[in-house]
Write an enzyme that holds these catalytic residues in place. Structure first.
Site, mmCIF file in Angstrom:
data_model
loop_
_atom_site.group_PDB
_atom_site.id
_atom_site.type_symbol
_atom_site.label_atom_id
_atom_site.label_comp_id
_atom_site.label_asym_id
_atom_site.label_seq_id
_atom_site.Cartn_x
_atom_site.Cartn_y
_atom_site.Cartn_z
ATOM 1 N N ASP A 164 35.093 47.620 41.597
ATOM 2 C CA ASP A 164 35.101 46.252 41.854
ATOM 3 C C ASP A 164 33.860 45.536 42.486
ATOM 4 O OD1 ASP A 164 36.610 43.799 41.757
ATOM 5 O OD2 ASP A 164 38.349 44.735 42.562
ATOM 6 N N ASP A 223 40.109 37.235 37.361
ATOM 7 C CA ASP A 223 41.435 38.121 36.990
ATOM 8 C C ASP A 223 42.293 37.254 35.950
ATOM 9 O OD1 ASP A 223 40.326 39.559 38.781
ATOM 10 O OD2 ASP A 223 41.829 39.753 40.216
HETATM 11 C C1 GLA Z 1 40.025 42.329 42.033
HETATM 12 C C2 GLA Z 1 39.943 42.823 40.470
HETATM 13 C C3 GLA Z 1 41.353 42.976 40.268
HETATM 14 C C4 GLA Z 1 42.183 43.907 41.193
HETATM 15 C C5 GLA Z 1 42.094 43.570 42.568
HETATM 16 C C6 GLA Z 1 42.347 44.525 43.709
HETATM 17 O O1 GLA Z 1 40.537 40.908 42.055
HETATM 18 O O2 GLA Z 1 39.248 42.123 39.635
HETATM 19 O O3 GLA Z 1 41.495 43.459 38.717
HETATM 20 O O4 GLA Z 1 41.613 45.107 41.061
HETATM 21 O O5 GLA Z 1 40.588 42.904 43.073
HETATM 22 O O6 GLA Z 1 42.382 44.262 44.853
#
Ligand code: GLA
Length: 670
Positions: A164, A223
């Site tokens: 990430d 996301d």
């Molecule tokens: C980010 C990523 C998500 C998930 C969250 C976890 O937002 O893009 O896919 O992994 O972190 O905290």
């Protein structure tokens, strides 16, 4: 494992040529070749289903691994069982090693990995290319610990890393991104264990231009959430990136939401179809221990999975998208083409392309395999379907062979007048509306003894005013029928299905779908607040649109007072971009106005734009509004318009985390 580099430009050029594309700037990068993800990765990740709730545990991981075997998911190609954020404790141990959370994973991560491996599956883990992961609890990230963390994961038997981008030490430039992500690539390579490397920097620094040298896939957007509008906006950003994908290096439009409950099964079928034709990683994001039969049948549709997993490894390209009707085509290794016809609008529509347009060589007849109904028909070249609202028809097409052994492709469109293409189909209580159906034969062979039926809900009358039966419908011919449709005078506001059914020979073929029509509640007379007025529909990127509060979080009614630049507003609409709220004006309203801006409840980068549409015409546009910009007031004339749309775009930044408010939006109606 050593990191072998090879020229990716060749692959990109081949893919581009195969897709029949003109490409602006193909990346001439060198590609990471760790031998993995030759087709897009398939598996499970808990994040979309659990976030960091107590459901995320060793018991869940084991349950999912068991189900992969018992429910046929493993046989369908799903391989990786992956853990997301929140698997570790907030502090490293005295030696600087990551420590599994003993409550969630009492036997440690290695035991979970061993269990997954014992089922013939592979195991994945999550970390961040920053000092901490994304969860506010602040779990340790990998930045500066790459070698130590990679070695620990390899010793546990990790086969997959999602990496990430949170708490990334303030890095902004592309080179800083490449450096952070390459450090982990090299650390993974140094372990000697093949570990699929999934970059998750949300498309911030155009990872498609450099990601193939670093990882096996890269997220292209912010996301996803379990909402049709979120899925749609992510699809639109990802579909244009086709030239950058190929074996070993894929665009990743984020994990699947299929089965999480925020979309209809029709929308989930679209989600799965679009991800597959885009050769996206297919990571199940719902808790399949509780899956409905409909969810399982979507996730295990091997015809659609075969399109995603086709060894040619070309991401499908969009051939057209006029008025929200999308045609996407993907060349396949055996010379066939996969074709998806996706209707983003809220009423059924006919979408068409041709065998020539999708790049198939000339043939007398073509075989059309419908990958959702699993019926096969023949066509003389047209590839058409009437697609329900938010639905996708998906075909596998090839020329020649025994096309003639299948019934001709016959389909029926159904239309009533709408104020602009893609608008919801409206009827008035007790008023008769004419619906026109057109039954077309795209086949070489004639359609025999055909009939068309239109059926309304209980209490509605539907009468045909022209013939609905045809003894012979020759190739290339249409049968047009008109129907008078009347709803009960006291029919309440809502959406109503008009069922369209076509039957013909040979083989007694039947096709069915619903044309959905709406009865709207009119806006009251005088000057009223749109925060109080009835809307026809409200789509939102995350959680529901809130009346007279900000968006808050995902639950209904969890917003706060609407606040723009320190000023609070008692009335308004709290949205999360991208969002569209549609009102029925019925030609009675003269003006609309609203103050607009990003709500103070969020901080950090953010940008949106606000648009007001009257029928098919944009009548006001805020332009790009970035966080910190002062609130603006939009006013516009709506005289004569049937439908009003208040639209918030994500400002083109791929960030679907912006809380955008319409403060004191009001309209004046007669
Ligand atoms: C980010 C990523 C998500 C998930 C969250 C976890 O937002 O893009 O896919 O992994 O972190 O905290």
């Amino acid at each position: 494992m050593s990191v072998r580099l090879r020229l990716a430009a060749i692959g990109v050029a081949a893919a581009t040529a195969a897709a029949g594309l003109t490409l602006v700037c193909a990346p001439a990068a060198v590609a990471l070749d760790n031998g993995l993800a030759r087709t897009p990765q398939m598996g499970f990740n808990n994040w979309n289903a659990t976030h960091c709730s107590g459901d995320f545990s060793e018991a869940m991981v084991k349950g999912i691994a068991d189900l992969f075997v018992s429910s046929g998911l493993r046989n369908a190609g799903y391989q990786y069982v992956n853990l997301d954020d929140c698997w570790a404790l907030p502090a490293r141990d005295a030696d600087g090693n990551l420590v599994p959370d003993p409550v969630r994973f009492p036997d440690g991560i290695k035991a979970a990995a061993d269990y997954v491996h014992s089922k013939g599956l592979k195991f994945g883990l999550y970390s961040s290319a920053g000092t901490k992961t994304c969860n506010t609890a602040g779990f340790p990230g990998g930045l500066g610990h790459e070698k130590q963390d990679a070695a620990l994961w390899a010793s546990w038997g990790v086969d997959y890393l999602k990496y990430d981008n949170c708490n990334n030490a303030g890095s902004t430039t592309t080179q800083q991104y490449i450096d952070r992500y390459s450090a982990m690539r090299d650390a993974l390579a140094a372990t000697g264990r093949p570990i699929l490397y999934s970059l998750c920097e949300w498309g911030v620094n155009d990872p498609w231009t450099w990601g193939s040298a670093v990882g096996n896939s890269w997220r292209t957007t912010g996301d996803i959430s379990d909402k049709y509008s979120s899925m749609l906006s992510i699809f639109k950003k990802n579909v244009v990136l086709a030239p950058y994908a190929g074996p070993g290096h894929w665009n990743d439009p984020d994990m699947l939401e299929v089965g999480n409950g925020g979309m209809t099964d029709t929308e989930y079928r679209s989600h799965f179809s679009l991800w597959s034709i885009m050769a996206a990683p297919l990571l199940i994001g719902s808790d399949i221990r509780k899956a409905t039969p409909a969810t399982m049948s979507i996730l295990t549709n091997s015809d659609v999975i075969d399109v995603d997993q086709d060894p040619l490894g070309v991401q499908g390209t969009e051939l057209s998208n006029a008025n929200g009707l999308h045609v996407i085509s993907k060349p396949l290794a055996n010379g066939d083409r996969a074709v998806a016809l996706f209707n983003e609008n809220s009423t059924a529509a006919t979408i068409s392309t041709t065998a020539a347009a999708v790049g198939l060589p000339k043939a007398f007849g073509y075989q059309l395999d419908d990958l959702w109904s699993h019926k096969t028909t023949e066509t003389a070249g047209k590839i058409s379907a009437t697609v329900p609202a938010h639905g996708t028809a998906m075909f596998r097409v090839h020329g020649g062979g025994q096309w003639w052994s299948n019934p001709p492709a016959v389909h029926t469109s159904a239309d009533l007048p709408v104020p602009y293409p893609g608008a919801p189909a409206l009827v008035q209580p007790g008023v008769t509306t004419t619906v026109t159906t057109v039954t077309s034969n795209d086949g070489v062979l004639p359609g025999l003894f055909g009939s068309v039926k239109l059926t309304g809900p209980a209490g509605w009358t539907v009468k045909a005013s022209s013939p609905t039966f045809y003894p012979v419908l020759p190739s290339g011919h249409d049968l047009t029928a008109r129907w008078s449709v009347t709803s009960p005078p006291d029919a309440p506001a809502g959406n109503y299905p008009l069922h369209v059914s076509t039957t013909y020979e040979p083989g007694k073929s039947t096709m069915d779908y619903d044309l959905v029509v709406s009865i709207a509640t009119p806006i009251p007379s005088g000057t009223t607040q749109l925060g109080d007025d009835p809307w026809l529909s409200a789509d939102n990127g995350y959680g529901p649109v809130e009346r007279n509060t900000s968006n808050g979080e995902s639950k209904a009614g969890d917003g706060h007072p609407i606040t723009l630049g320190g000023v609070t507003y008692a009335k308004g609409l709290g949205t999360n971009a991208p969002s569209t709220v549609t009102y029925y004006l019925g030609g009675r309203c003269s003006t609309v106005s609203s103050t607009v801006g990003l709500d103070d409840e969020k901080t950090g980068a953010g940008s949106v734009s606000f648009e007001i549409w009257a029928d098919g015409k944009k009548i006001a546009d805020s332009g790009l509004i970035k966080r910190g910009a002062p609130a603006q007031t939009l006013t516009a004339v709506t005289t004569g318009a049937s439908l009003l749309r208040l639209i918030v775009t994500d400002g083109g930044d791929g960030n679907t985390n912006d809380h955008a408010d319409w403060a004191t939006p009001q309209t004046t109606c007669a």
